[in-house]
Scaffold this motif. Structure first.
Motif, PDB file in Angstrom:
ATOM      1  N   ARG A  62     -17.465  81.658   6.825  1.00 37.41           N
ATOM      2  CA  ARG A  62     -16.140  81.669   7.272  1.00 37.41           C
ATOM      3  C   ARG A  62     -15.025  80.718   6.683  1.00 37.41           C
ATOM      4  O   ARG A  62     -14.392  79.897   7.412  1.00 37.41           O
ATOM      5  N   VAL A  63     -15.323  80.468   5.292  1.00 40.32           N
ATOM      6  CA  VAL A  63     -14.186  79.473   4.865  1.00 40.32           C
ATOM      7  C   VAL A  63     -13.718  80.015   3.598  1.00 40.32           C
ATOM      8  O   VAL A  63     -14.132  80.852   2.941  1.00 40.32           O
ATOM      9  N   PRO A  64     -12.365  79.589   3.042  1.00 41.20           N
ATOM     10  CA  PRO A  64     -12.065  80.030   1.821  1.00 41.20           C
ATOM     11  C   PRO A  64     -13.005  79.283   0.716  1.00 41.20           C
ATOM     12  O   PRO A  64     -13.073  77.934   0.909  1.00 41.20           O
ATOM     13  N   VAL A  65     -13.283  80.247  -0.220  1.00 42.95           N
ATOM     14  CA  VAL A  65     -14.091  79.477  -1.024  1.00 42.95           C
ATOM     15  C   VAL A  65     -13.238  79.638  -2.553  1.00 42.95           C
ATOM     16  O   VAL A  65     -12.649  80.473  -2.838  1.00 42.95           O
ATOM     17  N   MET A  66     -13.118  78.508  -3.079  1.00 45.68           N
ATOM     18  CA  MET A  66     -12.453  78.300  -4.463  1.00 45.68           C
ATOM     19  C   MET A  66     -13.518  78.568  -5.591  1.00 45.68           C
ATOM     20  O   MET A  66     -14.400  77.725  -5.768  1.00 45.68           O
ATOM     21  N   PHE A  67     -12.814  79.429  -6.344  1.00 46.75           N
ATOM     22  CA  PHE A  67     -13.768  79.767  -7.475  1.00 46.75           C
ATOM     23  C   PHE A  67     -13.211  79.204  -8.841  1.00 46.75           C
ATOM     24  O   PHE A  67     -12.137  79.766  -9.269  1.00 46.75           O
TER      25      PHE A  67
END
Lengths: 387, 197
Positions: A170-175
């Motif tokens: 439940r985190v924002p993932v940076m691609f």
């Protein structure tokens, strides 16, 4: 859970990294994207906009990146898997809402196809200079996960991974793509849907009466409920208690922010993905990521041909930083060489993690192109002379 | 297949990028090799300078860009003037002969010309000149099998233009084979190309 076959374009394709990223998002179950066009990332959502109606999803072109980065979070709380796509200037505008996603524990993916900066910089040319921004760009203490693909195939594979990690933690993932990887066309194999593992939303099993949105029950990642299901919950960027209500005391702040950080940090080794080669006998290790890892590989091969004992460590996970791996490699080699398309970002993390066990050499590049492999080779040879 | 660096250049709208996609697809999907394609283009939808870079190899391609092309395919004078000097010593130059005037050519460069636009017009659509060039490329370079490229052409163009593009491909292939047979001074090159495979 297996992927929904409707979103999976099974087959062998010759497509670029941007399109592969879009296919990865569809395969992972993304059914909503909000975006604002910006080179060199636009192709991702351009394809998504044409593909997603066929699987019952939605794309909205918003008025700007601030709107895009918050619209997608509304979609997530409505039950969708969602993402947005941008590049440098747009990524800067999204920072406020990346912090919001971290604070509200909204699982989502931010794709950044990196281009040269600062400011508008080099719209059509590559850089890897947003690596620290990805980690620290929003205010306050928080943790994110960041992945760095180095080929169109990985743009597909790792986009799925990015969505899965977002759901799990439940985190924002940076691609963190870059212009070269985004615009490079190569073979991309998309497997059958039943070969693709997809992590579903951590939905609560509790009744509407028992449910508390930020109650952890021993697991540091709380369970979610969606709008419209009958659950009462409150989502706020203010410091909140287990009920999700604002509670602005040092005690609540301490408990919440420490949990937000530790749920990712404690899993660093499990999240860490890397690729290594020739490290067994290496005296010098080249640490790289993204497109630079491919150029570095050529330099490593050339150095090996010249008899230099050099190995490579490619970081696929940039954040949380795979400290233990760097520490371990640093204990076995005399030098670490870190080429990247910026004037020194991840190299400082490498140096910190190495803790003086090995000397660290940066091979910096201001962006706008990729390194000349000869330049990396020169630094490998210089590093090999040390001590 | 040894690592080969190829640049295809012309104006936007001539099908430069599609040519590179077809050849890359032929190599990586239909022939089991590796291909990486990158492109450069201006902001114009058509008419601006446009070039595609293609690296073909038996092993995975690491460095994605072309530094000194082994093969240069040019379909406009501007492209020739700009990229001609980059060509590797002993490299192969493939030109659309009615659109490009070859001059100041370095010794040792092998030049092959085809009136691709004229052929395409004879087939009924100028637009398929890129498939003529792809056929010609296939015959001249021997890097890819005609079967692989044919499949890639069929797979890359819209269904209603498939037949026309395949005809254009065959025209270029046939013309290229004819050029090699009728040019005694180039036979050695043909033999060398076959051995290299």
């Amino acid at each position: 859970m297996k992927a929904d076959p409707r979103g999976v374009l099974t087959g062998v394709h010759f497509i670029d990294g941007d399109h592969a990223c879009c296919e990865g998002a569809l395969a992972a179950g993304a059914r909503f994207a909000a975006g604002y066009p910006i080179t060199p990332s636009t192709e991702v959502v351009e394809r998504f906009a044409s593909r997603v109606p066929t699987v019952g999803g939605t794309f909205i072109q918003m008025e700007d990146e601030l709107a895009a980065s918050i619209a997608l979070q509304g979609a997530v709380w409505g039950g969708a898997k969602a993402f947005t796509v941008t590049s440098g200037p747009g990524f800067s505008l999204m920072m406020e809402h990346i912090g919001y996603a971290a604070m509200t524990e909204t699982p989502c993916v931010f794709v950044n196809v990196q281009r040269g900066g600062p400011s508008t910089g080099l719209p059509t040319l590559p850089a890897q200079a947003d690596m620290m921004q990805a980690r620290w760009g929003s205010h306050g203490d928080y943790e994110v996960i960041a992945l760095c693909p180095n080929s169109p195939q990985e743009c597909f594979d790792l986009t799925i991974k990015a969505f899965n990690l977002a759901e799990e933690f439940r985190v924002p993932v940076m691609f963190m793509m870059d212009e070269v990887v985004g615009h490079m066309t190569e073979k991309v194999v998309i497997p059958a849907a039943d070969e693709i593992e997809v992590v579903p939303r951590k939905h609560t099993h509790k009744s509407t009466k028992e449910y508390l949105p930020y109650q952890t029950n021993g697991n540091p990642v709380p369970e979610m409920a969606h709008a419209g299901e009958g659950y009462n919950f409150h989502v706020t960027g203010l410091t909140h208690d287990e009920r999700g209500y604002p509670n602005m005391t040092p005690q609540t702040q301490d408990k919440l922010v420490r949990r937000l950080q530790s749920k990712v940090r404690a899993a660093t080794d499990r999240i860490a993905m890397f690729e290594e080669e020739h490290l067994g006998d290496a005296e010098v290790a080249v640490v790289s990521y993204g497109i630079t890892s491919r150029v570095a590989q050529r330099a490593v091969d050339l150095a090996r041909q010249r008899g230099v004992k050099v190995g490579k460590l490619r970081l696929i996970t940039a954040w949380p930083f795979p400290e233990n791996k760097i520490k371990e490699v640093a204990s076995r080699v005399k030098a670490l060489v870190v080429p990247e398309l910026n004037l020194g970002q991840m190299v400082r993390e490498v140096e910190r993690a190495a803790g003086g066990q090995a000397k660290t050499f940066a091979v910096s590049h201001a962006g706008g192109g990729v390194h000349d492999p000869q330049e990396i080779l020169r630094v490998i040879e210089e590093a090999n002379q040390c001590r | 297949m040894q690592l080969s660096e190829i640049r295809i250049a012309g104006f936007g709208g001539q099908g430069v990028i599609l040519s590179a996609i077809v050849l890359g697809k032929a190599a990586s999907i239909y022939q089991g090799a590796f291909a990486t394609m990158t492109q450069n283009f201006g902001p114009e939808a058509r008419g601006g300078a446009c070039s595609a870079q293609l690296v073909l190899s038996d092993s995975p391609v690491l460095y994605p860009y072309v530094t000194r092309p082994d093969i240069l395919v040019v379909i406009s004078q501007e492209a020739y003037n700009k990229f001609g000097p980059e060509l590797k010593d002993g490299g192969t130059l493939i030109v659309e002969q009615d659109l490009v005037r070859v001059s100041h050519i370095k010794e040792g460069i092998k030049v092959f010309s085809i009136p691709a636009t004229r052929f395409a017009e004879e087939l009924g659509k100028r637009m398929v000149l890129n498939s003529v060039m792809v056929g010609f490329f296939t015959a001249i370079t021997h890097l890819l099998t005609p079967e692989a490229v044919r499949d890639a052409v069929a797979d890359s163009v819209p269904a209603n233009f498939r037949e026309l593009n395949l005809k254009a491909f065959e025209k270029g292939l046939e013309y290229g084979n004819g050029v090699l047979i009728n040019s005694p001074e180039l036979r050695g090159f043909e033999a060398a190309a076959v051995v290299e495979e």
